[in-house]
Structure formats: structure tokens, C-alpha cells
Design a protein around this motif. Structure first.
Motif, PDB file in Angstrom:
ATOM      1  N   ILE A 200      47.026  26.379  34.105  1.00 46.12           N
ATOM      2  CA  ILE A 200      47.782  27.377  34.866  1.00 46.12           C
ATOM      3  C   ILE A 200      46.817  28.261  35.645  1.00 46.12           C
ATOM      4  O   ILE A 200      45.737  28.586  35.163  1.00 46.12           O
ATOM      5  N   ASP A 201      47.189  28.598  36.868  1.00 44.67           N
ATOM      6  CA  ASP A 201      46.379  29.509  37.667  1.00 44.67           C
ATOM      7  C   ASP A 201      46.770  30.939  37.330  1.00 44.67           C
ATOM      8  O   ASP A 201      47.952  31.259  37.197  1.00 44.67           O
ATOM      9  N   ILE A 202      45.771  31.782  37.209  1.00 47.34           N
ATOM     10  CA  ILE A 202      46.001  33.205  36.997  1.00 47.34           C
ATOM     11  C   ILE A 202      45.408  33.920  38.197  1.00 47.34           C
ATOM     12  O   ILE A 202      44.254  33.675  38.562  1.00 47.34           O
ATOM     13  N   VAL A 203      46.197  34.785  38.823  1.00 47.51           N
ATOM     14  CA  VAL A 203      45.730  35.498  40.002  1.00 47.51           C
ATOM     15  C   VAL A 203      45.913  37.007  39.820  1.00 47.51           C
ATOM     16  O   VAL A 203      46.751  37.447  39.042  1.00 47.51           O
ATOM     17  N   PHE A 204      45.116  37.753  40.556  1.00 48.55           N
ATOM     18  CA  PHE A 204      45.150  39.209  40.552  1.00 48.55           C
ATOM     19  C   PHE A 204      45.907  39.668  41.791  1.00 48.55           C
ATOM     20  O   PHE A 204      45.747  39.115  42.871  1.00 48.55           O
ATOM     21  N   SER A 205      46.731  40.700  41.640  1.00 46.87           N
ATOM     22  CA  SER A 205      47.515  41.202  42.765  1.00 46.87           C
ATOM     23  C   SER A 205      47.594  42.723  42.736  1.00 46.87           C
ATOM     24  O   SER A 205      47.611  43.335  41.672  1.00 46.87           O
ATOM     25  N   ARG A 206      47.663  43.301  43.916  1.00 49.36           N
ATOM     26  CA  ARG A 206      47.855  44.740  44.062  1.00 49.36           C
ATOM     27  C   ARG A 206      49.201  45.051  44.719  1.00 49.36           C
ATOM     28  O   ARG A 206      49.430  46.151  45.177  1.00 49.36           O
ATOM     29  N   ASP A 207      50.089  44.051  44.759  1.00 49.81           N
ATOM     30  CA  ASP A 207      51.389  44.254  45.402  1.00 49.81           C
ATOM     31  C   ASP A 207      52.445  43.382  44.746  1.00 49.81           C
ATOM     32  O   ASP A 207      52.496  42.176  44.975  1.00 49.81           O
ATOM     33  N   ALA A 208      53.305  44.000  43.948  1.00 46.48           N
ATOM     34  CA  ALA A 208      54.348  43.254  43.231  1.00 46.48           C
ATOM     35  C   ALA A 208      55.594  43.026  44.089  1.00 46.48           C
ATOM     36  O   ALA A 208      56.587  42.505  43.614  1.00 46.48           O
ATOM     37  N   GLY A 209      55.538  43.412  45.365  1.00 46.32           N
ATOM     38  CA  GLY A 209      56.689  43.251  46.248  1.00 46.32           C
ATOM     39  C   GLY A 209      57.527  44.519  46.266  1.00 46.32           C
ATOM     40  O   GLY A 209      57.169  45.525  45.665  1.00 46.32           O
ATOM     41  N   ARG A 210      58.633  44.497  46.944  1.00 47.18           N
ATOM     42  CA  ARG A 210      59.494  45.684  47.011  1.00 47.18           C
ATOM     43  C   ARG A 210      60.884  45.342  46.518  1.00 47.18           C
ATOM     44  O   ARG A 210      61.863  45.509  47.202  1.00 47.18           O
TER      45      ARG A 210
END
Length: 133
Positions: free
Chosen positions: A61-71
């Protein structure tokens, strides 16, 4: 749930207060498009998700980092959790269950992630609430 053709877990770092224009499944849309009228623009989790992302891997499984969970409901929930929890919250987007991503597999992946989060919290916690035993 994170929708994708590939199995991905997304580690979210912060929640944002503004930009909500769509109604959720119950027909709710935050007033003036923001979570809290007097709240800060964004709130960061006390858990360093970027460090977490760099320190873990789960085969298959790919694990990614994000600073935006959407709106949508995800970010709204995360932002309010961060606000009322004084930054002590975490949000992880997970893929839907499938033949590739079984409940057992996803549970084990989340266990690895959560244990790493607890290690971070333990390093910051003077009272020693977390031990590896």
C-alpha cells in the motif's frame, strides 16, 4: 475514504477553516463557507505527519503525506477536531475495502501507523503515558 484505483493511505497534517461550498450528504454546508467564523485559517496537528510518513512503510500500500484534506466533511471534521482538541487530533484517509485491501490488511496497516503516532506522542509526553510494552 480515499477513492483511487491504487491502494493509498493519506496522512493529513492540517485542517483548513474556509472554502466550504458543497453540502454534505445530510444537506449541511458551514455558514459563510467556514468551519468556525472566528477560528484560525488553518490548524496543524501536534503529530508530525510528515515525519510519520518518512518513518513508516507498509508493503502492498502507498502511504502519502498531505496538507489538504479537501473541503468536504473530512476536512470539516478534522478542523473542528483540531480546534476543540488544541491540535491533538489525527486524520487518515483510507481506501475502501476490496480484494486488494482486506479489513485484516487495512487493520494491520493502521496499527503500524497508529503505533508510530503513539511513539511521537510518548516522546512529547512527560507523564510517560505511552510505553512500548
Amino acid at each position: 475514504l480515499a477513492s483511487s484505483s491504487k491502494a493509498i493511505i493519506i496522512l493529513e497534517q492540517c485542517g483548513k477553516n474556509k472554502g466550504y461550498k458543497e453540502m454534505d450528504v445530510c444537506g449541511f454546508c458551514p455558514e459563510d463557507g467556514c468551519c468556525l467564523l472566528d477560528g484560525p485559517e488553518k490548524i496543524e496537528s501536534t503529530i508530525n505527519m510528515k515525519t510519520l510518513w518518512k518513518n513508516i512503510s507498509v508493503e502492498g500500500i502507498d502511504i502519502v503525506f498531505s496538507r489538504d484534506a479537501g473541503r468536504y466533511i473530512c476536512d470539516y471534521t478534522y478542523y473542528t477536531s483540531l480546534y476543540y482538541g488544541n491540535g491533538k487530533a489525527a486524520f487518515i484517509h483510507v481506501p475502501p475495502l476490496s480484494k486488494l485491501v482486506t479489513a485484516d490488511f487495512l487493520g494491520k496497516a493502521l496499527q503500524i501507523i497508529i503505533l508510530e503516532m503513539l511513539k511521537q506522542c510518548g516522546e512529547k509526553n512527560e507523564k510517560g503515558w505511552f510505553t512500548e510494552d
